[in-house]
Design a protein around this motif. Structure first.
Motif, mmCIF file in Angstrom:
data_model
loop_
_atom_site.group_PDB
_atom_site.id
_atom_site.type_symbol
_atom_site.label_atom_id
_atom_site.label_comp_id
_atom_site.label_asym_id
_atom_site.label_seq_id
_atom_site.Cartn_x
_atom_site.Cartn_y
_atom_site.Cartn_z
ATOM 1 N N ILE A 49 26.725 55.043 34.865
ATOM 2 C CA ILE A 49 27.583 54.298 34.271
ATOM 3 C C ILE A 49 26.883 53.985 32.681
ATOM 4 O O ILE A 49 26.159 53.537 32.011
ATOM 5 C CB ILE A 49 28.065 52.615 34.682
ATOM 6 N N PRO A 50 27.688 55.345 31.920
ATOM 7 C CA PRO A 50 27.137 54.763 30.327
ATOM 8 C C PRO A 50 28.409 53.967 29.892
ATOM 9 O O PRO A 50 29.427 53.183 29.688
ATOM 10 C CB PRO A 50 27.840 56.540 30.086
ATOM 11 N N ILE A 51 26.941 53.005 28.985
ATOM 12 C CA ILE A 51 27.771 52.083 28.169
ATOM 13 C C ILE A 51 27.723 52.769 26.407
ATOM 14 O O ILE A 51 26.870 53.015 26.203
ATOM 15 C CB ILE A 51 26.836 50.816 28.134
ATOM 16 N N THR A 52 29.261 52.459 26.098
ATOM 17 C CA THR A 52 29.133 52.860 24.018
ATOM 18 C C THR A 52 29.542 51.900 23.871
ATOM 19 O O THR A 52 30.498 51.037 24.531
ATOM 20 C CB THR A 52 30.586 54.365 24.169
ATOM 21 N N THR A 53 28.705 51.558 22.792
ATOM 22 C CA THR A 53 29.142 50.004 21.714
ATOM 23 C C THR A 53 29.588 50.875 20.697
ATOM 24 O O THR A 53 28.413 51.539 19.828
ATOM 25 C CB THR A 53 27.161 49.483 21.548
ATOM 26 N N PHE A 54 29.985 50.275 20.345
ATOM 27 C CA PHE A 54 30.867 49.733 18.495
ATOM 28 C C PHE A 54 30.296 48.628 17.719
ATOM 29 O O PHE A 54 31.591 47.862 18.461
ATOM 30 C CB PHE A 54 32.510 50.034 18.958
ATOM 31 N N MET A 55 29.455 48.628 16.926
ATOM 32 C CA MET A 55 28.803 47.422 16.634
ATOM 33 C C MET A 55 29.128 47.285 14.946
ATOM 34 O O MET A 55 29.381 48.332 14.607
ATOM 35 C CB MET A 55 27.249 47.515 16.548
ATOM 36 N N ILE A 56 30.470 46.534 15.701
ATOM 37 C CA ILE A 56 31.367 45.839 13.909
ATOM 38 C C ILE A 56 30.782 45.277 12.733
ATOM 39 O O ILE A 56 30.905 44.280 12.362
ATOM 40 C CB ILE A 56 32.846 45.904 14.451
ATOM 41 N N ALA A 57 29.641 45.644 12.726
ATOM 42 C CA ALA A 57 28.966 44.585 11.379
ATOM 43 C C ALA A 57 27.572 45.467 11.345
ATOM 44 O O ALA A 57 26.783 46.654 12.418
ATOM 45 C CB ALA A 57 27.750 43.372 12.357
ATOM 46 N N SER A 58 27.080 45.023 10.597
ATOM 47 C CA SER A 58 25.579 46.392 9.842
ATOM 48 C C SER A 58 24.624 45.753 9.392
ATOM 49 O O SER A 58 23.300 45.745 9.033
ATOM 50 C CB SER A 58 26.401 46.943 8.006
ATOM 51 N N ASP A 59 23.943 44.652 10.065
ATOM 52 C CA ASP A 59 22.706 43.399 9.683
ATOM 53 C C ASP A 59 22.210 44.591 10.857
ATOM 54 O O ASP A 59 21.578 45.388 11.705
ATOM 55 C CB ASP A 59 22.705 42.283 10.308
ATOM 56 N N PRO A 60 20.940 44.972 9.709
ATOM 57 C CA PRO A 60 20.125 45.674 10.263
ATOM 58 C C PRO A 60 18.597 44.866 11.680
ATOM 59 O O PRO A 60 18.629 45.729 12.488
ATOM 60 C CB PRO A 60 18.607 45.701 9.413
ATOM 61 N N TYR A 61 18.941 43.942 12.259
ATOM 62 C CA TYR A 61 18.213 43.534 13.341
ATOM 63 C C TYR A 61 19.281 43.878 14.507
ATOM 64 O O TYR A 61 19.169 43.561 15.568
ATOM 65 C CB TYR A 61 17.616 42.298 12.922
ATOM 66 N N THR A 76 18.527 52.207 26.460
ATOM 67 C CA THR A 76 17.482 51.969 27.840
ATOM 68 C C THR A 76 18.664 52.052 28.671
ATOM 69 O O THR A 76 18.452 53.026 29.346
ATOM 70 C CB THR A 76 17.912 50.292 27.619
ATOM 71 N N ASN A 77 19.874 52.234 28.646
ATOM 72 C CA ASN A 77 21.034 53.359 28.501
ATOM 73 C C ASN A 77 21.704 54.370 29.195
ATOM 74 O O ASN A 77 21.817 54.649 30.069
ATOM 75 C CB ASN A 77 22.810 52.468 28.882
ATOM 76 N N ASN A 78 20.776 54.907 28.479
ATOM 77 C CA ASN A 78 20.720 56.582 27.806
ATOM 78 C C ASN A 78 22.785 56.669 27.399
ATOM 79 O O ASN A 78 23.061 57.562 27.238
ATOM 80 C CB ASN A 78 20.758 57.611 28.813
ATOM 81 N N GLY A 79 23.171 55.463 26.541
ATOM 82 C CA GLY A 79 24.852 55.406 26.108
ATOM 83 C C GLY A 79 25.044 55.836 25.152
ATOM 84 O O GLY A 79 23.890 57.117 24.200
ATOM 85 N N LYS A 80 25.559 55.841 23.934
ATOM 86 C CA LYS A 80 26.137 56.216 23.087
ATOM 87 C C LYS A 80 26.021 54.386 22.036
ATOM 88 O O LYS A 80 26.516 53.237 22.475
ATOM 89 C CB LYS A 80 27.085 56.979 22.248
ATOM 90 N N ALA A 81 26.032 54.761 20.543
ATOM 91 C CA ALA A 81 26.295 53.862 19.728
ATOM 92 C C ALA A 81 26.902 54.253 18.856
ATOM 93 O O ALA A 81 26.690 55.105 18.628
ATOM 94 C CB ALA A 81 25.147 52.907 19.278
ATOM 95 N N PHE A 82 28.257 53.282 18.379
ATOM 96 C CA PHE A 82 28.658 53.750 16.733
ATOM 97 C C PHE A 82 28.913 52.552 16.394
ATOM 98 O O PHE A 82 29.043 51.563 16.450
ATOM 99 C CB PHE A 82 29.936 53.974 16.321
ATOM 100 N N PHE A 83 28.247 52.612 14.884
ATOM 101 C CA PHE A 83 28.275 51.301 13.424
ATOM 102 C C PHE A 83 29.722 51.786 12.971
ATOM 103 O O PHE A 83 29.740 52.196 11.983
ATOM 104 C CB PHE A 83 27.256 51.510 13.352
ATOM 105 N N ALA A 84 30.971 51.063 13.423
ATOM 106 C CA ALA A 84 31.714 51.249 12.990
ATOM 107 C C ALA A 84 32.253 50.417 11.984
ATOM 108 O O ALA A 84 32.554 49.268 12.206
ATOM 109 C CB ALA A 84 33.059 51.709 14.132
ATOM 110 N N SER A 85 33.414 51.575 10.604
ATOM 111 C CA SER A 85 33.627 49.625 10.095
ATOM 112 C C SER A 85 34.761 49.505 10.598
ATOM 113 O O SER A 85 35.483 50.116 11.432
ATOM 114 C CB SER A 85 34.038 50.632 8.758
ATOM 115 N N LEU A 86 35.723 48.826 10.144
ATOM 116 C CA LEU A 86 37.474 47.866 10.979
ATOM 117 C C LEU A 86 38.595 49.338 11.117
ATOM 118 O O LEU A 86 39.444 49.339 11.800
ATOM 119 C CB LEU A 86 37.744 46.819 10.570
ATOM 120 N N ASP A 87 38.516 49.818 10.109
ATOM 121 C CA ASP A 87 39.300 50.446 9.701
ATOM 122 C C ASP A 87 39.083 51.730 10.078
ATOM 123 O O ASP A 87 40.271 52.484 10.490
ATOM 124 C CB ASP A 87 39.692 51.185 7.901
#
Length: 365
Positions: free
Chosen positions: A312-324, A335-346
């Motif tokens: 079950i891949p997990i795709t995370t859409f993080m709508i924040a830009s803090d480095p930590y 860890t999940n071998n999934g995907k991540a996007f640091f997405a702006s709201l628009d």
């Protein structure tokens, strides 16, 4: 003397009546007012004062009456309270879909074709000789009987293995998706409304699946201090609460839902703006809003590993830009071998759409 009234040309409004133009705005307002029709109408009046949405021929009162006449709102005659109807709820989802993904034609069948033949319900025009292991349902009897007549004659009919032809069906991937939405208090902190774009994306995704991929399943999980499911029809009314972020509870519920789904292809989309800050231990809540708590983080990583084992891949859409926060998402994703996007709201909607659609073009074994 005959006069002419010139106005700015708007191609998106071409051919629309005044009611339809105002309805488009009304449906957008409902997404911001959490489905509160009364508040949306107040905003419509304010917009009318500033931008002259109506004229002497068609006023805001006419629009209100047409909303009732066309079944978009119900009015309680005793207290004057107005509520939106299921027709309006679907209209909000469709409007979100048009705004984010573009107009899509409704289809009767799922549209996840791959080039891999297999069990499915889309008949392939190509046939091939029978091989051991083919099922009775795959035999093209018309072609097979014709072959028998050619090979053995019409008078003494006999059907041999060499006469059989197999008609294959195209394999179609079907996907079960759980969309997790963070409704912790931070989703409206610092003067930035993050929950409305998340809701609009969820409504658009649900309408996309119902219209283009009706054989797929979509479940909506919201998480704050706890996690629970909501119906698609309840999305316009979704609000944040005075909650911490219990990502663990959301993941556990999403995994439980997907375990019960029979589709072999499963995935989790998670929209969040912050780190996990809450964990339920026994009957109490363990909370830490300061930095990344290792106890909470380890539990999240454990669930990410379990999802990986369950494919079950997990795709995370993080709508924040803090480095930590980015470091946490990166570790969680690896860890999940999934995907991540640091997405702006628009850009959130286009990110999710592209990722969802790209998954449909993969052959999943």
């Amino acid at each position: 003397m005959i006069g002419y009234n010139f106005s700015k040309y708007d191609p998106s409004q071409q051919g629309k009546s005044k009611f339809e133009q105002l309805l488009d705005i009304f449906l957008k307002m409902l997404a911001y007012t959490n489905g509160d029709a009364g508040e949306a109408m107040q905003w419509m009046n304010e917009l009318d004062k500033e931008y002259n949405l109506t004229d002497d021929e068609y006023g805001m009162g006419d629009f209100f009456e047409d909303l009732k006449k066309n079944g978009y709102i119900d009015e309680n005659k005793q207290n004057g309270e107005i509520k939106i109807t299921p027709k309006t709820e679907q209209g909000i989802r469709r409007k979100s879909l048009e705004e984010i993904f573009g107009k899509l034609k409704k289809t009767k069948q799922g549209n996840h074709q791959t080039f891999k033949p297999g069990n499915g319900d889309e008949i392939n025009p190509e046939t091939r000789p029978y091989i051991f292991g083919d099922t009775l349902e795959q035999i093209d009897f018309t072609s097979s009987i014709r072959n028998a007549q050619i090979n053995h004659g019409v008078e003494s009919f006999s059907l041999h293995e060499d006469d059989l032809e197999i008609r294959e069906t195209d394999f179609k991937t079907q996907t079960s998706t759980v969309l997790m939405i963070d409704i912790s208090h931070s989703m409206i902190l610092y003067g930035e409304d993050r929950i409305t774009p998340a809701k609009k994306v969820a409504m658009a995704l649900s309408e996309l699946i119902q219209t283009k991929y009706p054989k797929d399943t979509l479940d909506i999980v919201v998480f704050g201090d706890d996690a629970w499911t909501i119906e698609i029809k309840d999305l316009p009314y979704l609000q944040v609460g005075p909650y911490h972020t219990n990502t663990v509870a959301g993941l556990e519920l999403a995994m439980d839902i997907l375990r019960r789904r029979r589709n072999p292809n499963k995935q989790i989309f998670m929209i969040t703006d912050g780190k996990p800050t809450c964990l339920k231990v026994g009957g109490r809540y363990y909370k830490n809003s300061w930095g990344v708590d290792r106890k909470i983080l380890n539990r999240c990583m454990s669930l990410a590993t379990q999802c990986k084992k369950l494919k079950i891949p997990i795709t995370t859409f993080m709508i924040a830009s803090d480095p930590y926060l980015q470091r946490f998402v990166q570790e969680f994703t690896e860890t999940n071998n999934g995907k991540a996007f640091f997405a702006s709201l628009d850009k959130l909607g286009s990110f999710i759409f592209k990722d969802f659609e790209s998954g449909k073009r993969k052959t999943v074994y």
